[in-house]
Design a protein around this motif. Structure first.
Motif, PDB file in Angstrom:
ATOM      1  N   GLN A  62       1.532  -9.615  -9.857  1.00 16.62           N
ATOM      2  CA  GLN A  62       0.445 -10.366  -9.232  1.00 16.62           C
ATOM      3  C   GLN A  62       0.997 -11.116  -8.028  1.00 16.62           C
ATOM      4  O   GLN A  62       2.119 -11.613  -8.042  1.00 16.62           O
ATOM      5  CB  GLN A  62      -0.149 -11.357 -10.239  1.00 16.62           C
ATOM      6  CG  GLN A  62      -1.244 -12.214  -9.651  1.00 16.62           C
ATOM      7  CD  GLN A  62      -1.741 -13.259 -10.654  1.00 16.62           C
ATOM      8  OE1 GLN A  62      -1.427 -13.212 -11.825  1.00 16.62           O
ATOM      9  NE2 GLN A  62      -2.512 -14.202 -10.151  1.00 16.62           N
ATOM     10  N   GLU A  63       0.205 -11.197  -6.990  1.00 15.88           N
ATOM     11  CA  GLU A  63       0.648 -11.888  -5.770  1.00 15.88           C
ATOM     12  C   GLU A  63       0.812 -13.390  -6.000  1.00 15.88           C
ATOM     13  O   GLU A  63       0.225 -13.964  -6.911  1.00 15.88           O
ATOM     14  CB  GLU A  63      -0.340 -11.640  -4.636  1.00 15.88           C
ATOM     15  CG  GLU A  63      -1.718 -12.185  -4.928  1.00 15.88           C
ATOM     16  CD  GLU A  63      -2.813 -11.521  -4.116  1.00 15.88           C
ATOM     17  OE1 GLU A  63      -3.787 -12.232  -3.822  1.00 15.88           O
ATOM     18  OE2 GLU A  63      -2.700 -10.351  -3.796  1.00 15.88           O
TER      19      GLU A  63
ATOM     20  N   ARG B  80       2.305 -15.248   1.843  1.00 17.69           N
ATOM     21  CA  ARG B  80       1.816 -13.943   2.287  1.00 17.69           C
ATOM     22  C   ARG B  80       1.474 -13.166   1.032  1.00 17.69           C
ATOM     23  O   ARG B  80       2.342 -12.841   0.235  1.00 17.69           O
ATOM     24  CB  ARG B  80       2.875 -13.158   3.074  1.00 17.69           C
ATOM     25  CG  ARG B  80       3.234 -13.757   4.393  1.00 17.69           C
ATOM     26  CD  ARG B  80       2.092 -13.564   5.424  1.00 17.69           C
ATOM     27  NE  ARG B  80       2.487 -14.111   6.706  1.00 17.69           N
ATOM     28  CZ  ARG B  80       2.328 -15.362   7.083  1.00 17.69           C
ATOM     29  NH1 ARG B  80       1.764 -16.237   6.269  1.00 17.69           N
ATOM     30  NH2 ARG B  80       2.702 -15.773   8.274  1.00 17.69           N
ATOM     31  N   ALA B  81       0.185 -12.851   0.884  1.00 19.09           N
ATOM     32  CA  ALA B  81      -0.277 -12.137  -0.301  1.00 19.09           C
ATOM     33  C   ALA B  81       0.125 -10.666  -0.259  1.00 19.09           C
ATOM     34  O   ALA B  81       0.316 -10.046  -1.305  1.00 19.09           O
ATOM     35  CB  ALA B  81      -1.788 -12.261  -0.436  1.00 19.09           C
ATOM     36  N   GLU B  82       0.264 -10.095   0.932  1.00 16.11           N
ATOM     37  CA  GLU B  82       0.655  -8.693   1.063  1.00 16.11           C
ATOM     38  C   GLU B  82       1.725  -8.560   2.135  1.00 16.11           C
ATOM     39  O   GLU B  82       1.476  -8.851   3.291  1.00 16.11           O
ATOM     40  CB  GLU B  82      -0.557  -7.837   1.431  1.00 16.11           C
ATOM     41  CG  GLU B  82      -1.605  -7.798   0.347  1.00 16.11           C
ATOM     42  CD  GLU B  82      -2.790  -6.917   0.708  1.00 16.11           C
ATOM     43  OE1 GLU B  82      -2.614  -5.965   1.493  1.00 16.11           O
ATOM     44  OE2 GLU B  82      -3.878  -7.191   0.198  1.00 16.11           O
ATOM     45  N   MET B  83       2.896  -8.099   1.728  1.00 19.02           N
ATOM     46  CA  MET B  83       4.006  -7.994   2.671  1.00 19.02           C
ATOM     47  C   MET B  83       4.003  -6.683   3.445  1.00 19.02           C
ATOM     48  O   MET B  83       4.370  -6.642   4.612  1.00 19.02           O
ATOM     49  CB  MET B  83       5.339  -8.148   1.943  1.00 19.02           C
ATOM     50  CG  MET B  83       5.564  -9.523   1.343  1.00 19.02           C
ATOM     51  SD  MET B  83       5.524 -10.849   2.552  1.00 19.02           S
ATOM     52  CE  MET B  83       6.969 -10.494   3.506  1.00 19.02           C
ATOM     53  N   ASN B  84       3.636  -5.568   2.807  1.00 15.28           N
ATOM     54  CA  ASN B  84       3.559  -4.260   3.471  1.00 15.28           C
ATOM     55  C   ASN B  84       4.808  -3.904   4.266  1.00 15.28           C
ATOM     56  O   ASN B  84       4.714  -3.422   5.393  1.00 15.28           O
ATOM     57  CB  ASN B  84       2.329  -4.187   4.384  1.00 15.28           C
ATOM     58  CG  ASN B  84       1.047  -4.361   3.606  1.00 15.28           C
ATOM     59  OD1 ASN B  84       0.943  -3.892   2.480  1.00 15.28           O
ATOM     60  ND2 ASN B  84       0.081  -5.048   4.191  1.00 15.28           N
TER      61      ASN B  84
ATOM     62  N   GLY C 154       6.029  -7.531  -2.585  1.00 11.10           N
ATOM     63  CA  GLY C 154       4.580  -7.434  -2.560  1.00 11.10           C
ATOM     64  C   GLY C 154       3.973  -8.687  -1.965  1.00 11.10           C
ATOM     65  O   GLY C 154       3.029  -8.637  -1.184  1.00 11.10           O
ATOM     66  N   SER C 155       4.533  -9.846  -2.321  1.00 14.10           N
ATOM     67  CA  SER C 155       4.057 -11.126  -1.781  1.00 14.10           C
ATOM     68  C   SER C 155       5.216 -12.107  -1.790  1.00 14.10           C
ATOM     69  O   SER C 155       6.216 -11.902  -2.475  1.00 14.10           O
ATOM     70  CB  SER C 155       2.892 -11.668  -2.618  1.00 14.10           C
ATOM     71  OG  SER C 155       3.303 -11.958  -3.941  1.00 14.10           O
TER      72      SER C 155
ATOM     73  N   SER D  99       6.743  -5.496   6.002  1.00 10.14           N
ATOM     74  CA  SER D  99       6.818  -6.145   7.316  1.00 10.14           C
ATOM     75  C   SER D  99       8.209  -6.729   7.546  1.00 10.14           C
ATOM     76  O   SER D  99       9.009  -6.842   6.634  1.00 10.14           O
ATOM     77  CB  SER D  99       5.776  -7.250   7.419  1.00 10.14           C
ATOM     78  OG  SER D  99       6.174  -8.366   6.638  1.00 10.14           O
TER      79      SER D  99
ATOM     80  N   ARG E  50       6.010  -5.591  -5.642  1.00  7.55           N
ATOM     81  CA  ARG E  50       4.662  -5.010  -5.486  1.00  7.55           C
ATOM     82  C   ARG E  50       3.962  -4.821  -6.821  1.00  7.55           C
ATOM     83  O   ARG E  50       2.732  -4.786  -6.871  1.00  7.55           O
ATOM     84  CB  ARG E  50       4.760  -3.665  -4.782  1.00  7.55           C
ATOM     85  CG  ARG E  50       5.255  -3.772  -3.386  1.00  7.55           C
ATOM     86  CD  ARG E  50       5.375  -2.387  -2.760  1.00  7.55           C
ATOM     87  NE  ARG E  50       6.071  -2.526  -1.492  1.00  7.55           N
ATOM     88  CZ  ARG E  50       7.146  -1.855  -1.155  1.00  7.55           C
ATOM     89  NH1 ARG E  50       7.655  -0.957  -1.978  1.00  7.55           N
ATOM     90  NH2 ARG E  50       7.714  -2.047   0.004  1.00  7.55           N
TER      91      ARG E  50
ATOM     92  N   SER F 190      11.858  -6.947   3.477  1.00  5.68           N
ATOM     93  CA  SER F 190      10.727  -6.758   2.565  1.00  5.68           C
ATOM     94  C   SER F 190      10.796  -5.403   1.877  1.00  5.68           C
ATOM     95  O   SER F 190      10.543  -5.293   0.674  1.00  5.68           O
ATOM     96  CB  SER F 190       9.406  -6.871   3.320  1.00  5.68           C
ATOM     97  OG  SER F 190       9.264  -8.130   3.900  1.00  5.68           O
TER      98      SER F 190
END
Length: 168
Positions: free
Chosen positions: A118-119, A67-71, A92-93, A73, A115, A86
């Motif tokens: 780099q992802e 997952r490149a972006e966790m946001n 971040g990833s 979640s 975050r 998270s």
């Protein structure tokens, strides 16, 4: 072990879940050894892998996931206080490599980056998947090297054995 060796350049957090002889074990390593990280590690160690949807999915499908972006979640689970794992990790990833033995899920290795970094890339996911495969092979070797459990004799088997020896 594996969890500690991935910290630094490769990950800020590492979670290693393994199931051996029907017992689940989890190892969590964070970005430092401060009191906040130690408290977070204790909270994460108490969560079972099945409570973390992304880890459970990678294990059930025996497929590496990234997952490149966790946001913030809930893909890595939710803590008893309702906060997402998270968010607590400031993820971040992340990537998950399933650990399999003879086609059966025996765990997963999860790396998480903050975050500010780099992802996780697909190339790094393939490296993580290879590490998880090697861990699976090591688990298989350990299981194969274990002596079979000692056979317990019941009273009726002892009696039958005694009778057979008298007839010989």
């Amino acid at each position: 072990g594996i969890a500690r060796s991935l910290i630094g350049e490769y990950a800020d957090w590492t979670i290693v879940d393994l199931s051996l002889d029907g017992r689940a074990a989890r190892s969590v390593v964070g970005p430092d050894s401060g009191p906040r990280t130690e408290a977070a590690v204790a909270r994460l160690t108490a969560l079972p892998a099945c409570a973390c949807p992304m880890i459970a999915s990678a294990m059930s499908q025996q497929t590496p996931l990234v997952r490149a972006e966790m946001n913030d979640s809930a893909e890595l689970g939710v803590l008893p206080d309702g906060r997402s794992v998270s968010a607590m990790m400031q993820a971040g990833s992340c990537a998950v490599g399933p650990v399999g033995v003879d086609g059966v899920a025996r765990g997963a290795i999860t790396i998480v980056r903050s975050r500010s970094r780099q992802e996780v890339t697909f190339l790094e996911l393939s490296v993580l998947a290879h590490i998880a495969d090697l861990a699976g092979a090591a688990v298989a070797r350990l299981q194969a090297a274990k002596p079979p459990p000692a056979r317990r004799w019941s009273r009726s088997e002892e009696h039958t054995s005694e009778l057979q020896s008298h007839h010989d």
